[in-house]
Design a protein around this motif. Structure first.
Motif, PDB file in Angstrom:
ATOM      1  N   GLY A 110       9.986   4.763   7.105  1.00  0.00           N
ATOM      2  CA  GLY A 110      10.655   4.157   8.240  1.00  0.00           C
ATOM      3  C   GLY A 110       9.728   3.665   9.329  1.00  0.00           C
ATOM      4  N   THR A 111       8.465   3.972   9.212  1.00  0.00           N
ATOM      5  CA  THR A 111       7.514   3.554  10.239  1.00  0.00           C
ATOM      6  C   THR A 111       6.778   2.286   9.819  1.00  0.00           C
ATOM      7  N   SER A 112       5.777   1.903  10.618  1.00  0.00           N
ATOM      8  CA  SER A 112       5.113   0.608  10.422  1.00  0.00           C
ATOM      9  C   SER A 112       3.601   0.761  10.325  1.00  0.00           C
ATOM     10  N   LEU A 113       2.999  -0.230   9.699  1.00  0.00           N
ATOM     11  CA  LEU A 113       1.551  -0.365   9.651  1.00  0.00           C
ATOM     12  C   LEU A 113       1.209  -1.847   9.700  1.00  0.00           C
ATOM     13  N   ARG A 114       0.028  -2.138  10.184  1.00  0.00           N
ATOM     14  CA  ARG A 114      -0.456  -3.521  10.183  1.00  0.00           C
ATOM     15  C   ARG A 114      -1.810  -3.572   9.492  1.00  0.00           C
ATOM     16  N   LEU A 115      -1.890  -4.338   8.440  1.00  0.00           N
ATOM     17  CA  LEU A 115      -3.151  -4.541   7.735  1.00  0.00           C
ATOM     18  C   LEU A 115      -3.828  -5.808   8.228  1.00  0.00           C
ATOM     19  N   SER A 116      -5.152  -5.769   8.243  1.00  0.00           N
ATOM     20  CA  SER A 116      -5.940  -6.944   8.625  1.00  0.00           C
ATOM     21  C   SER A 116      -6.985  -7.205   7.551  1.00  0.00           C
ATOM     22  N   CYS A 117      -7.326  -8.455   7.389  1.00  0.00           N
ATOM     23  CA  CYS A 117      -8.376  -8.838   6.443  1.00  0.00           C
ATOM     24  C   CYS A 117      -9.148 -10.003   7.045  1.00  0.00           C
ATOM     25  N   ALA A 118     -10.433  -9.775   7.281  1.00  0.00           N
ATOM     26  CA  ALA A 118     -11.285 -10.809   7.858  1.00  0.00           C
ATOM     27  C   ALA A 118     -12.263 -11.300   6.808  1.00  0.00           C
ATOM     28  N   ALA A 119     -12.326 -12.609   6.648  1.00  0.00           N
ATOM     29  CA  ALA A 119     -13.234 -13.221   5.693  1.00  0.00           C
ATOM     30  C   ALA A 119     -14.468 -13.747   6.415  1.00  0.00           C
ATOM     31  N   SER A 120     -15.626 -13.523   5.817  1.00  0.00           N
ATOM     32  CA  SER A 120     -16.869 -14.023   6.400  1.00  0.00           C
ATOM     33  C   SER A 120     -17.811 -14.452   5.281  1.00  0.00           C
ATOM     34  N   ALA A 126      -8.760 -19.751  12.895  1.00  0.00           N
ATOM     35  CA  ALA A 126     -10.028 -19.784  13.625  1.00  0.00           C
ATOM     36  C   ALA A 126     -10.891 -18.575  13.301  1.00  0.00           C
ATOM     37  N   LYS A 127     -10.237 -17.460  12.984  1.00  0.00           N
ATOM     38  CA  LYS A 127     -10.970 -16.224  12.703  1.00  0.00           C
ATOM     39  C   LYS A 127     -11.048 -15.915  11.208  1.00  0.00           C
ATOM     40  N   ASN A 128     -10.490 -16.807  10.374  1.00  0.00           N
ATOM     41  CA  ASN A 128     -10.447 -16.549   8.924  1.00  0.00           C
ATOM     42  C   ASN A 128      -9.886 -15.161   8.644  1.00  0.00           C
ATOM     43  N   THR A 129      -8.811 -14.847   9.318  1.00  0.00           N
ATOM     44  CA  THR A 129      -8.221 -13.517   9.224  1.00  0.00           C
ATOM     45  C   THR A 129      -6.752 -13.625   8.860  1.00  0.00           C
ATOM     46  N   VAL A 130      -6.320 -12.699   8.016  1.00  0.00           N
ATOM     47  CA  VAL A 130      -4.909 -12.633   7.649  1.00  0.00           C
ATOM     48  C   VAL A 130      -4.399 -11.233   7.946  1.00  0.00           C
ATOM     49  N   TYR A 131      -3.148 -11.167   8.378  1.00  0.00           N
ATOM     50  CA  TYR A 131      -2.526  -9.906   8.747  1.00  0.00           C
ATOM     51  C   TYR A 131      -1.276  -9.677   7.903  1.00  0.00           C
ATOM     52  N   LEU A 132      -0.943  -8.420   7.733  1.00  0.00           N
ATOM     53  CA  LEU A 132       0.313  -8.069   7.090  1.00  0.00           C
ATOM     54  C   LEU A 132       0.978  -6.984   7.935  1.00  0.00           C
ATOM     55  N   GLN A 133       2.038  -7.368   8.613  1.00  0.00           N
ATOM     56  CA  GLN A 133       2.820  -6.413   9.385  1.00  0.00           C
ATOM     57  C   GLN A 133       3.869  -5.816   8.468  1.00  0.00           C
ATOM     58  N   MET A 134       3.819  -4.521   8.305  1.00  0.00           N
ATOM     59  CA  MET A 134       4.728  -3.839   7.386  1.00  0.00           C
ATOM     60  C   MET A 134       5.629  -2.914   8.184  1.00  0.00           C
ATOM     61  N   ASN A 135       6.908  -3.207   8.185  1.00  0.00           N
ATOM     62  CA  ASN A 135       7.898  -2.395   8.893  1.00  0.00           C
ATOM     63  C   ASN A 135       8.816  -1.692   7.902  1.00  0.00           C
ATOM     64  N   SER A 136       9.483  -0.678   8.389  1.00  0.00           N
ATOM     65  CA  SER A 136      10.437   0.082   7.565  1.00  0.00           C
ATOM     66  C   SER A 136       9.818   0.467   6.222  1.00  0.00           C
ATOM     67  N   LEU A 137       8.638   1.027   6.293  1.00  0.00           N
ATOM     68  CA  LEU A 137       7.927   1.387   5.071  1.00  0.00           C
ATOM     69  C   LEU A 137       8.675   2.481   4.310  1.00  0.00           C
ATOM     70  N   GLN A 138       8.620   2.368   2.998  1.00  0.00           N
ATOM     71  CA  GLN A 138       9.283   3.309   2.111  1.00  0.00           C
ATOM     72  C   GLN A 138       8.272   3.887   1.129  1.00  0.00           C
ATOM     73  N   PRO A 139       8.582   5.034   0.542  1.00  0.00           N
ATOM     74  CA  PRO A 139       7.634   5.636  -0.412  1.00  0.00           C
ATOM     75  C   PRO A 139       7.217   4.676  -1.531  1.00  0.00           C
ATOM     76  N   GLU A 140       8.120   3.804  -1.927  1.00  0.00           N
ATOM     77  CA  GLU A 140       7.780   2.865  -3.002  1.00  0.00           C
ATOM     78  C   GLU A 140       6.785   1.791  -2.565  1.00  0.00           C
ATOM     79  N   ASP A 141       6.480   1.744  -1.282  1.00  0.00           N
ATOM     80  CA  ASP A 141       5.442   0.838  -0.798  1.00  0.00           C
ATOM     81  C   ASP A 141       4.043   1.439  -0.931  1.00  0.00           C
ATOM     82  N   THR A 142       3.979   2.697  -1.334  1.00  0.00           N
ATOM     83  CA  THR A 142       2.692   3.353  -1.518  1.00  0.00           C
ATOM     84  C   THR A 142       1.884   2.643  -2.595  1.00  0.00           C
TER      85      THR A 142
END
Length: 117
Positions: free
Chosen positions: A15-25, A74-90
């Motif tokens: 039920g909680t959230s996480l935000r993933l980031s990925c920066a390319a260089s 501009a930053k060559n970065t991608v984000y993934l905002q993940m809300n309402s996380l469930q065990p199957e998202d592991t």
């Protein structure tokens, strides 16, 4: 050579959230597409979400309405905002970048997301 640095994984409760980031260089030429894939134990790697350079997005049915992908060109970065996380998202979440005229594909090392009580 291209490097992808991922961050933001961890352990969270359902039920909680996480935000993933990925920066390319490195030797990045004309990014075409960035995306997130995941691989759960014993499963094949699957697409979670992708975003093209013009902002078009696509999502796996299992995450539609809960996850949002966004990018900062501009930053060559991608984000993934993940809300309402469930065990199957592991899973281990991998960043993917397609760049250059030859549509070269680069993978990150992966970041573990664990959803449990």
């Amino acid at each position: 050579q291209v490097q992808l640095v991922e961050s933001g994984g961890g352990w969270v409760q359902p039920g909680t959230s996480l935000r993933l980031s990925c920066a390319a260089s490195g030797s990045i030429f004309s990014i075409k597409r960035m995306g997130w894939y995941r691989q759960a134990p014993g499963e094949q790697r699957e697409l979670v979400a992708g975003i093209t350079i013009d902002g078009s997005t696509n999502y796996a049915d299992s995450v539609k309405g809960r996850f949002t992908i966004s990018g900062d060109n501009a930053k060559n970065t991608v984000y993934l905002q993940m809300n309402s996380l469930q065990p199957e998202d592991t899973a281990v979440y991998y960043c993917n970048v397609v760049h250059g005229g030859g549509y070269l594909e680069v993978w990150g090392q992966g970041t573990l997301v664990t959803v449990s009580t």
